[in-house]
Design a protein around this motif. Structure first.
Motif, PDB file in Angstrom:
ATOM      1  N   SER A  75       0.802  -1.227   0.000  1.00 30.03           N
ATOM      2  CA  SER A  75       0.000   0.000   0.000  1.00 30.03           C
ATOM      3  C   SER A  75       0.830   1.271   0.000  1.00 30.03           C
ATOM      4  O   SER A  75       0.283   2.362  -0.151  1.00 30.03           O
ATOM      5  CB  SER A  75      -0.954   0.005   1.199  1.00 30.03           C
ATOM      6  OG  SER A  75      -1.992  -0.918   1.007  1.00 30.03           O
ATOM      7  N   GLY A  76       2.145   1.169   0.199  1.00 28.00           N
ATOM      8  CA  GLY A  76       3.008   2.347   0.126  1.00 28.00           C
ATOM      9  C   GLY A  76       3.586   2.807   1.447  1.00 28.00           C
ATOM     10  O   GLY A  76       4.264   3.840   1.498  1.00 28.00           O
ATOM     11  N   LYS A  77       3.358   2.050   2.516  1.00 31.36           N
ATOM     12  CA  LYS A  77       3.840   2.468   3.833  1.00 31.36           C
ATOM     13  C   LYS A  77       5.364   2.593   3.870  1.00 31.36           C
ATOM     14  O   LYS A  77       5.909   3.617   4.284  1.00 31.36           O
ATOM     15  CB  LYS A  77       3.386   1.479   4.913  1.00 31.36           C
ATOM     16  CG  LYS A  77       1.912   1.189   4.941  1.00 31.36           C
ATOM     17  CD  LYS A  77       1.557   0.237   6.066  1.00 31.36           C
ATOM     18  CE  LYS A  77       2.256  -1.097   5.976  1.00 31.36           C
ATOM     19  NZ  LYS A  77       1.885  -1.872   4.776  1.00 31.36           N
ATOM     20  N   SER A  78       6.045   1.530   3.451  1.00 29.14           N
ATOM     21  CA  SER A  78       7.509   1.534   3.494  1.00 29.14           C
ATOM     22  C   SER A  78       8.090   2.556   2.515  1.00 29.14           C
ATOM     23  O   SER A  78       9.123   3.177   2.794  1.00 29.14           O
ATOM     24  CB  SER A  78       8.055   0.139   3.182  1.00 29.14           C
ATOM     25  OG  SER A  78       7.685  -0.777   4.196  1.00 29.14           O
ATOM     26  N   THR A  79       7.426   2.740   1.377  1.00 29.10           N
ATOM     27  CA  THR A  79       7.872   3.764   0.420  1.00 29.10           C
ATOM     28  C   THR A  79       7.803   5.139   1.066  1.00 29.10           C
ATOM     29  O   THR A  79       8.724   5.957   0.919  1.00 29.10           O
ATOM     30  CB  THR A  79       6.997   3.727  -0.845  1.00 29.10           C
ATOM     31  OG1 THR A  79       7.128   2.450  -1.472  1.00 29.10           O
ATOM     32  CG2 THR A  79       7.418   4.811  -1.835  1.00 29.10           C
ATOM     33  N   ALA A 102      17.131   8.574  12.848  1.00 26.86           N
ATOM     34  CA  ALA A 102      17.664   7.222  12.981  1.00 26.86           C
ATOM     35  C   ALA A 102      16.709   6.305  12.233  1.00 26.86           C
ATOM     36  O   ALA A 102      15.652   5.958  12.742  1.00 26.86           O
ATOM     37  CB  ALA A 102      17.762   6.811  14.443  1.00 26.86           C
ATOM     38  N   PRO A 103      17.060   5.945  10.986  1.00 23.17           N
ATOM     39  CA  PRO A 103      16.130   5.122  10.195  1.00 23.17           C
ATOM     40  C   PRO A 103      16.375   3.631  10.393  1.00 23.17           C
ATOM     41  O   PRO A 103      17.386   3.094   9.958  1.00 23.17           O
ATOM     42  CB  PRO A 103      16.450   5.540   8.754  1.00 23.17           C
ATOM     43  CG  PRO A 103      17.895   5.948   8.793  1.00 23.17           C
ATOM     44  CD  PRO A 103      18.221   6.380  10.204  1.00 23.17           C
ATOM     45  N   LEU A 104      15.449   2.948  11.049  1.00 20.94           N
ATOM     46  CA  LEU A 104      15.554   1.503  11.227  1.00 20.94           C
ATOM     47  C   LEU A 104      14.779   0.831  10.111  1.00 20.94           C
ATOM     48  O   LEU A 104      13.707   0.260  10.298  1.00 20.94           O
ATOM     49  CB  LEU A 104      15.010   1.100  12.604  1.00 20.94           C
ATOM     50  CG  LEU A 104      15.699   1.788  13.795  1.00 20.94           C
ATOM     51  CD1 LEU A 104      15.106   1.299  15.101  1.00 20.94           C
ATOM     52  CD2 LEU A 104      17.193   1.561  13.768  1.00 20.94           C
ATOM     53  N   ILE A 105      15.333   0.959   8.896  1.00 22.15           N
ATOM     54  CA  ILE A 105      14.704   0.421   7.693  1.00 22.15           C
ATOM     55  C   ILE A 105      15.683  -0.562   7.055  1.00 22.15           C
ATOM     56  O   ILE A 105      16.840  -0.216   6.812  1.00 22.15           O
ATOM     57  CB  ILE A 105      14.377   1.551   6.692  1.00 22.15           C
ATOM     58  CG1 ILE A 105      13.436   2.575   7.330  1.00 22.15           C
ATOM     59  CG2 ILE A 105      13.771   0.993   5.421  1.00 22.15           C
ATOM     60  CD1 ILE A 105      13.199   3.803   6.471  1.00 22.15           C
ATOM     61  N   GLU A 106      15.222  -1.772   6.773  1.00 26.75           N
ATOM     62  CA  GLU A 106      16.081  -2.799   6.167  1.00 26.75           C
ATOM     63  C   GLU A 106      17.392  -2.894   6.950  1.00 26.75           C
ATOM     64  O   GLU A 106      18.483  -2.650   6.431  1.00 26.75           O
ATOM     65  CB  GLU A 106      16.340  -2.478   4.692  1.00 26.75           C
ATOM     66  CG  GLU A 106      15.062  -2.465   3.856  1.00 26.75           C
ATOM     67  CD  GLU A 106      15.308  -2.063   2.417  1.00 26.75           C
ATOM     68  OE1 GLU A 106      16.480  -1.846   2.053  1.00 26.75           O
ATOM     69  OE2 GLU A 106      14.334  -1.968   1.663  1.00 26.75           O
ATOM     70  N   LEU A 107      17.267  -3.246   8.208  1.00 26.96           N
ATOM     71  CA  LEU A 107      18.414  -3.279   9.109  1.00 26.96           C
ATOM     72  C   LEU A 107      19.554  -4.127   8.559  1.00 26.96           C
ATOM     73  O   LEU A 107      19.353  -5.243   8.115  1.00 26.96           O
ATOM     74  CB  LEU A 107      17.991  -3.827  10.466  1.00 26.96           C
ATOM     75  CG  LEU A 107      17.122  -2.908  11.331  1.00 26.96           C
ATOM     76  CD1 LEU A 107      16.792  -3.585  12.647  1.00 26.96           C
ATOM     77  CD2 LEU A 107      17.814  -1.583  11.575  1.00 26.96           C
ATOM     78  N   GLY A 108      20.745  -3.566   8.609  1.00 18.69           N
ATOM     79  CA  GLY A 108      21.928  -4.297   8.165  1.00 18.69           C
ATOM     80  C   GLY A 108      22.189  -4.218   6.681  1.00 18.69           C
ATOM     81  O   GLY A 108      23.122  -4.846   6.184  1.00 18.69           O
ATOM     82  N   ALA A 109      21.375  -3.431   5.954  1.00 16.92           N
ATOM     83  CA  ALA A 109      21.523  -3.366   4.492  1.00 16.92           C
ATOM     84  C   ALA A 109      22.886  -2.819   4.079  1.00 16.92           C
ATOM     85  O   ALA A 109      23.401  -3.165   3.025  1.00 16.92           O
ATOM     86  CB  ALA A 109      20.409  -2.508   3.904  1.00 16.92           C
ATOM     87  N   GLY A 110      23.499  -1.984   4.911  1.00 17.28           N
ATOM     88  CA  GLY A 110      24.789  -1.392   4.556  1.00 17.28           C
ATOM     89  C   GLY A 110      25.986  -2.151   5.099  1.00 17.28           C
ATOM     90  O   GLY A 110      27.122  -1.675   4.990  1.00 17.28           O
ATOM     91  N   PHE A 111      25.751  -3.319   5.690  1.00 18.87           N
ATOM     92  CA  PHE A 111      26.849  -4.079   6.266  1.00 18.87           C
ATOM     93  C   PHE A 111      27.603  -4.870   5.199  1.00 18.87           C
ATOM     94  O   PHE A 111      27.052  -5.226   4.165  1.00 18.87           O
ATOM     95  CB  PHE A 111      26.327  -5.047   7.328  1.00 18.87           C
ATOM     96  CG  PHE A 111      25.897  -4.377   8.618  1.00 18.87           C
ATOM     97  CD1 PHE A 111      26.120  -3.045   8.843  1.00 18.87           C
ATOM     98  CD2 PHE A 111      25.260  -5.115   9.598  1.00 18.87           C
ATOM     99  CE1 PHE A 111      25.729  -2.434  10.019  1.00 18.87           C
ATOM    100  CE2 PHE A 111      24.858  -4.529  10.775  1.00 18.87           C
ATOM    101  CZ  PHE A 111      25.098  -3.186  10.995  1.00 18.87           C
ATOM    102  N   ASP A 112      28.878  -5.165   5.497  1.00 21.72           N
ATOM    103  CA  ASP A 112      29.712  -5.989   4.620  1.00 21.72           C
ATOM    104  C   ASP A 112      29.815  -7.379   5.238  1.00 21.72           C
ATOM    105  O   ASP A 112      30.417  -7.544   6.315  1.00 21.72           O
ATOM    106  CB  ASP A 112      31.102  -5.369   4.478  1.00 21.72           C
ATOM    107  CG  ASP A 112      31.983  -6.103   3.468  1.00 21.72           C
ATOM    108  OD1 ASP A 112      31.764  -7.314   3.251  1.00 21.72           O
ATOM    109  OD2 ASP A 112      32.894  -5.471   2.914  1.00 21.72           O
ATOM    110  N   ASP A 183      10.627   0.375  10.687  1.00 25.99           N
ATOM    111  CA  ASP A 183       9.865  -0.368   9.682  1.00 25.99           C
ATOM    112  C   ASP A 183      10.009  -1.863   9.930  1.00 25.99           C
ATOM    113  O   ASP A 183      10.983  -2.479   9.515  1.00 25.99           O
ATOM    114  CB  ASP A 183      10.365  -0.017   8.276  1.00 25.99           C
ATOM    115  CG  ASP A 183       9.522  -0.665   7.180  1.00 25.99           C
ATOM    116  OD1 ASP A 183       8.496  -1.286   7.504  1.00 25.99           O
ATOM    117  OD2 ASP A 183       9.889  -0.536   6.006  1.00 25.99           O
ATOM    118  N   GLU A 184       9.047  -2.449  10.627  1.00 29.57           N
ATOM    119  CA  GLU A 184       9.008  -3.891  10.882  1.00 29.57           C
ATOM    120  C   GLU A 184      10.244  -4.402  11.616  1.00 29.57           C
ATOM    121  O   GLU A 184      10.522  -5.598  11.606  1.00 29.57           O
ATOM    122  CB  GLU A 184       8.838  -4.672   9.565  1.00 29.57           C
ATOM    123  CG  GLU A 184       7.519  -4.428   8.866  1.00 29.57           C
ATOM    124  CD  GLU A 184       6.314  -4.947   9.654  1.00 29.57           C
ATOM    125  OE1 GLU A 184       6.498  -5.607  10.681  1.00 29.57           O
ATOM    126  OE2 GLU A 184       5.187  -4.671   9.231  1.00 29.57           O
TER     127      GLU A 184
END
Length: 255
Positions: A75-79, A102-112, A183-184
């Motif tokens: 529905s567009g919430k995360s967008t 502090a955006p807790l969105i897609e946690l760990g997305a920037g990790f290596d 976000d979740e």
């Protein structure tokens, strides 16, 4: 839901969403691989259709408010959260944010995944604007909150998604932000760690200075944490008001 309802209308604005529309261009046919995609693109045989994920959405959030975004999947919430966080630029309209996020969105997305937990803490901390000295001073607290003392020097590729989320949450919330976007996040990991994350969010809420935007598919969680809810359905703003009224209306659509 929080125990008392506070009037935030006299507080300064933290987030201003003004007539936001988000348009994605989607291929009109299903393609099985990148080679097929580029061949059709080169031959001008690939056509795109517009998908409006958000349609002329407007709402304001005052400092200290705790607002839940609800709606069915897609529905567009995360967008909307990603636009507010600055991850996406809206196709039309504008968003103004007053304060650090502090955006807790897609946690760990920037990790290596090839780096250890220790190395990723410093890397992610730097991306969030923390100095090495700050991470040095707070390193033990991050590891203690994440409960990963025995895995500090293990490569992240050996971690479960829940373990990665623990580290990311601990880093992002080590200091009190002006605006917390969730976000979740609380759906990741075991129930005890979910309760621990929720307790930290509640601590921020009780300070009265942190603005919280929260997305969850659990209406009970939204009602427990939030004071107000914004219902976005298939890209349209359906309702904006007290959390109990919005959640009641949301539930009734399925009855």
């Amino acid at each position: 839901m929080t125990e008392s309802v506070v009037d935030y209308s006299e507080q300064p604005l933290a987030v201003e969403v003004d007539d936001v529309t988000m348009i994605f261009n989607m291929a009109s046919e299903s393609l099985t691989n990148l080679k097929e995609y580029f061949i059709k693109l080169a031959k001008h045989e690939l056509f795109f259709e517009e998908f409006r994920a958000l349609k002329h959405i407007s709402f304001d959030i005052h400092r200290g408010e705790v607002v839940g975004l609800v709606g069915t999947n897609g529905s567009g919430k995360s967008t909307m959260l990603k636009i507010i966080a600055g991850v996406l630029e809206p196709s039309e309209g504008s968003v103004k944010v007053h304060g650090n996020i502090a955006p807790l969105i897609e946690l760990g997305a920037g990790f290596d995944p090839e780096l250890t937990a220790r190395e990723n803490i410093y890397l992610n901390g730097a991306l969030l604007g923390y100095t090495k000295e700050f991470i040095d001073a707070n390193f033990d607290g991050i590891i203690e909150f994440a409960e990963l003392q025995n895995f500090v020097d293990m490569p992240l590729k050996n971690f479960s998604s829940g373990m990665v989320a623990r580290i990311a949450f601990a880093i992002a919330t080590i200091t009190e932000p002006d605006i917390l976007i969730v976000d979740e996040t609380l759906s990741v990991g075991d129930v005890f760690f979910q309760q621990k994350c929720e307790a930290r969010i509640q601590h921020f809420i009780q300070s009265g200075d942190v603005t919280v935007l929260f997305v969850s598919h659990s209406m009970e969680q939204v009602e427990r944490i939030c004071q107000r809810a914004v219902w976005i359905e298939k890209g349209d703003l359906r309702m904006d008001g007290p959390v109990d009224e919005v959640c009641k209306a949301y539930r009734e659509q399925f009855n």
